[in-house]
Scaffold this motif. Sequence first.
Motif, short mmCIF file in Angstrom:
data_model
loop_
_atom_site.label_atom_id
_atom_site.label_comp_id
_atom_site.label_asym_id
_atom_site.label_seq_id
_atom_site.Cartn_x
_atom_site.Cartn_y
_atom_site.Cartn_z
N ILE A 181 0.82 -1.22 0.00
CA ILE A 181 0.00 0.00 0.00
C ILE A 181 0.85 1.26 0.00
CG2 ILE A 181 -1.74 1.32 1.27
CD1 ILE A 181 -2.79 -1.32 2.39
N PHE A 182 1.69 1.41 1.02
CA PHE A 182 2.39 2.68 1.20
C PHE A 182 3.56 2.87 0.24
CE2 PHE A 182 0.65 1.76 5.51
CZ PHE A 182 -0.33 2.74 5.48
N SER A 183 4.31 1.80 -0.03
CA SER A 183 5.44 1.93 -0.96
C SER A 183 4.99 2.35 -2.36
CB SER A 183 6.23 0.62 -1.01
OG SER A 183 7.37 0.75 -1.83
N PRO A 184 3.94 1.75 -2.94
CA PRO A 184 3.47 2.22 -4.25
C PRO A 184 3.02 3.68 -4.24
CG PRO A 184 2.58 0.04 -3.79
CD PRO A 184 3.23 0.51 -2.52
N LEU A 185 2.62 4.16 -3.06
CA LEU A 185 2.21 5.56 -2.93
C LEU A 185 3.39 6.48 -2.60
CD1 LEU A 185 -1.11 5.08 -0.91
CD2 LEU A 185 -0.87 5.60 -3.34
N LYS A 186 4.60 5.91 -2.59
CA LYS A 186 5.82 6.67 -2.31
C LYS A 186 5.84 7.26 -0.91
CE LYS A 186 6.96 6.00 -6.66
NZ LYS A 186 7.95 4.97 -7.02
N ILE A 187 5.24 6.58 0.04
CA ILE A 187 5.24 7.03 1.43
C ILE A 187 6.41 6.37 2.16
CG2 ILE A 187 3.96 7.10 3.60
CD1 ILE A 187 1.39 7.05 1.96
N ASP A 188 7.23 7.18 2.79
CA ASP A 188 8.44 6.70 3.45
C ASP A 188 8.10 5.71 4.57
OD1 ASP A 188 11.44 7.10 3.97
OD2 ASP A 188 10.56 7.45 5.95
N PHE A 189 8.86 4.60 4.59
CA PHE A 189 8.61 3.53 5.56
C PHE A 189 8.73 4.03 7.00
CE2 PHE A 189 10.24 -0.71 7.40
CZ PHE A 189 8.95 -1.11 7.74
N PHE A 190 9.73 4.87 7.27
CA PHE A 190 9.91 5.36 8.63
C PHE A 190 8.73 6.22 9.08
CE2 PHE A 190 14.66 4.88 9.79
CZ PHE A 190 14.62 3.56 9.39
N LYS A 191 8.12 6.96 8.15
CA LYS A 191 6.94 7.74 8.50
C LYS A 191 5.77 6.83 8.83
CE LYS A 191 8.07 11.92 5.85
NZ LYS A 191 7.64 12.84 4.77
N VAL A 192 5.67 5.73 8.09
CA VAL A 192 4.63 4.75 8.38
C VAL A 192 4.84 4.16 9.78
CG1 VAL A 192 3.67 2.51 7.71
CG2 VAL A 192 4.27 4.20 5.96
N LEU A 193 6.09 3.79 10.08
CA LEU A 193 6.40 3.22 11.38
C LEU A 193 6.11 4.20 12.51
CD1 LEU A 193 9.78 1.51 10.43
CD2 LEU A 193 7.69 0.31 11.10
N ASP A 194 6.51 5.45 12.33
CA ASP A 194 6.31 6.44 13.38
C ASP A 194 4.83 6.74 13.60
OD1 ASP A 194 9.01 6.64 13.82
OD2 ASP A 194 9.30 8.40 12.56
N THR A 195 4.03 6.49 12.60
CA THR A 195 2.58 6.69 12.74
C THR A 195 1.89 5.49 13.37
OG1 THR A 195 2.54 8.15 10.79
CG2 THR A 195 0.45 7.17 11.48
N LEU A 196 2.26 4.28 12.92
CA LEU A 196 1.54 3.09 13.35
C LEU A 196 2.06 2.46 14.64
CD1 LEU A 196 0.85 1.28 9.94
CD2 LEU A 196 -0.64 2.80 11.25
N ASN A 197 3.37 2.53 14.87
CA ASN A 197 3.91 1.88 16.07
C ASN A 197 3.27 2.36 17.37
OD1 ASN A 197 5.73 -0.14 15.25
ND2 ASN A 197 7.34 1.34 14.82
N PRO A 198 3.11 3.67 17.56
CA PRO A 198 2.48 4.11 18.83
C PRO A 198 1.04 3.64 18.98
CG PRO A 198 3.65 5.92 17.75
CD PRO A 198 3.58 4.82 16.75
N ILE A 199 0.40 3.27 17.87
CA ILE A 199 -0.98 2.81 17.92
C ILE A 199 -1.06 1.32 18.22
CG2 ILE A 199 -3.10 2.53 16.57
CD1 ILE A 199 -2.24 5.00 14.95
#
Length: 298
Positions: free
Chosen positions: A193-211
């Motif tokens: 999902i996120f990689s095809p949308l060019k969304i940085d992996f670390f930004k994904v982690l920083d968003t989802l990990n705390p949740i």
Amino acid sequence: MKYRVAQIIPYFGKWPAWINLYFYSCGKNPIVDFIFYTDCPLPKTQYKNTIFHQCTYNEYCNLISKKLNINYTCSKPYKLTDLKPFIGLIHEDELKDYDFWGMGDIDLVYGNLNLIINDDMLEKYDVITTHNYHIAGHCCFCRNNDYYRNLCYKIKNWKQIILNDTPMSIDELNWSDCVCPHAKTIRRFQKYIFSPLKIDFFKVLDTLNPIVHKKIHLHEYWTSLQPKVNESWLYFPQENKILDFQFRELPYLHFLFFKKTHWLKTDLYWKDGFYKLDENINRYKTIQIDYSQIIGIL
């Protein structure tokens, strides 16, 4: 500090060139007791929170065998890196008076560990580590309870893995996924999902990990960067502080990519004679660390 914290490191063979710098930085962080099992000579300078148990590698293997009910006979001490998830269990008796137990390496220099190890953090989190994409085997602290002591047993085929002479990095792979049960799902989201949308992996982690990992502090502190020409890290011994080449304060600097390592193909690594400090670390105003040397400035 309200909580008691210990890090246990078995190390056998020969101390590295920077060991006095490492021990000094341990001594500047009395919030953690650093406990070593080793056959190396005891350092000339020891600190209240550096505790040494001298033993042979075979004696330590016997301890592992007894505590894990196996016959541990791996020939190379480096294989002990795969025993990191088992430290809380192997040393359960020794750790009974501590609230957190930790795993770590000696290829680093600590700055102010209070950045990550303090009462607020230890109250809020059960696990504290310094990467956001997996557990950092070179520095991780776990709450000293039955769950985290025994989580190592959830590693699939754990006996076969740790009895195999080949190091398999299970602290940062198999065990990390046990500690962070939603990590595989996040990686799948990133891939499809996120990689095809060019969304940085670390930004994904920083968003989802705390949740999804609310009780686990997964934060990237950039302690293991790859040194390049004209980049240097500064350690201030008296102030107990480390700044990277972008002047960010780090809790510690990991030397992984400063050494020759199979993890990175480069000519920028320490050669013979790179370590240029004498034993009295405290006499330096600043210590500069780059791809070519560790040098002190008076």
